[in-house]
Design an enzyme around this catalytic site. Sequence first.
Site, PDB file in Angstrom:
ATOM      1  CE  LYS A  12      23.143  22.111 -23.200  1.00 31.69           C
ATOM      2  NZ  LYS A  12      22.761  23.482 -22.822  1.00 31.69           N
ATOM      3  CG  ASP A  13      18.461  24.584 -23.958  1.00 30.80           C
ATOM      4  OD1 ASP A  13      19.180  24.581 -22.937  1.00 30.80           O
ATOM      5  OD2 ASP A  13      18.865  24.958 -25.069  1.00 30.80           O
ATOM      6  NE  ARG A  22      25.218  20.300 -16.097  1.00 29.31           N
ATOM      7  CZ  ARG A  22      26.378  20.224 -16.757  1.00 29.31           C
ATOM      8  NH1 ARG A  22      27.344  19.419 -16.324  1.00 29.31           N
ATOM      9  NH2 ARG A  22      26.574  20.935 -17.847  1.00 29.31           N
ATOM     10  NE  ARG A  23      28.790  22.966 -18.683  1.00 26.68           N
ATOM     11  CZ  ARG A  23      28.116  23.409 -19.736  1.00 26.68           C
ATOM     12  NH1 ARG A  23      27.721  24.673 -19.792  1.00 26.68           N
ATOM     13  NH2 ARG A  23      27.839  22.607 -20.735  1.00 26.68           N
ATOM     14  NE  ARG A  81      22.842  33.207 -20.492  1.00 23.13           N
ATOM     15  CZ  ARG A  81      21.677  33.863 -20.624  1.00 23.13           C
ATOM     16  NH1 ARG A  81      21.283  34.705 -19.678  1.00 23.13           N
ATOM     17  NH2 ARG A  81      20.908  33.670 -21.676  1.00 23.13           N
ATOM     18  NE  ARG A  85      28.353  30.175 -24.019  1.00 21.05           N
ATOM     19  CZ  ARG A  85      27.670  29.055 -23.786  1.00 21.05           C
ATOM     20  NH1 ARG A  85      27.771  28.447 -22.615  1.00 21.05           N
ATOM     21  NH2 ARG A  85      26.904  28.538 -24.724  1.00 21.05           N
ATOM     22  CB  CYS A  89      15.616  27.624 -12.318  1.00 25.49           C
ATOM     23  SG  CYS A  89      15.015  28.992 -11.301  1.00 25.49           S
TER      24      CYS A  89
END
Length: 340
Positions: A106-107, A161-162, A179, A185, A272
């Site tokens: 996904k990166d 997205r989230r 981050r 986190r 982005c």
Amino acid sequence: MDMWTSSKAGTPHARVSPHGRALPLRVGTRGSPLALAQTRAFLSVLRHFCPVLRAMDVFEEHAITTTGDKVQDRRLAEIGGKGLFAKEIHEALADRRIDFAVHSLKDLETALPPGIVLACTLKREDARDALILGPECAEPDPSDAFAALPAGAAVGTASVRRQAQLLHARPDLRVVTLRGNVQTRLDKVARGECGASLLALAGLCRLGLEGKAAAVLDPEAMVPAAGQGIVGVTVRADDVELQELLAAIEDPEAKAVSTAERALLARLDGSCRTPIGGFARLLPAADGMPGQLHLTGLVARADGSFLLKRSLYGVVAEAAGLGTELGASLRADSPPDIFV
């Protein structure tokens, strides 16, 4: 030495052509605990496939700090967007300082730098997102996980997205930038720096932290990022030997679903700052017919005020076309400014 002689599970005579190769093979990766865990899992698969590698010290890990790792106080969209967790790694690959590189798929940007190719994708870990709840939250209801969040709660994430899907479901919530690596986190939520967060379940599982998930979200309700839960390996386009070896360990299902998801992402071609989700899965075969590919795609505004989600079915052989078709459909019916 016949380095690539192999004994693949289920195909005891599987072989790739013998090669002579300078050792050690240098593997590039980010230096986070999750990235290192993924890299070592990949090397374990490679050693299992090529038994001769088990008794040899043939791999050399190179932890590389990326732009995305260096800047922790801003969203990725604010510091350049796509490819920020791969740029320096691919520079090392192009400069021949490493031989191949391991990434969270996904990166990876959909258009890789010239001379770099995606050589293989490994078996997908659970692609779903996990809800992490802080001490002020209620016990989650399996039928409505977000009900555990108090009105106006602050939810930490750096993912647009989230954020978009969360605010579409609960516009009363506040989203704050969060981050850092997985443990960082988790610690911030536990200390109450934010009320909750959303993390990829795959990362939690790979670190043995899946118990930290208060709830696991249905991928049709919280559509994952394209490639989430899949490890991808890149090499130089001119390194035919490594491409041949890595193709032999590729997981066919991961290849099919990631091809569809990345084609969707490429066709949408958002910035982005565009919230985009893509999740494909193989359906079981039935009545003597091969299983179909089911692809869900999502486009939204970051504030949740617009959200469009659609699905398509297709055959595995047409995974790329399925992604392109669904991406075109979503783009045609979304406001043009979303993609700027």
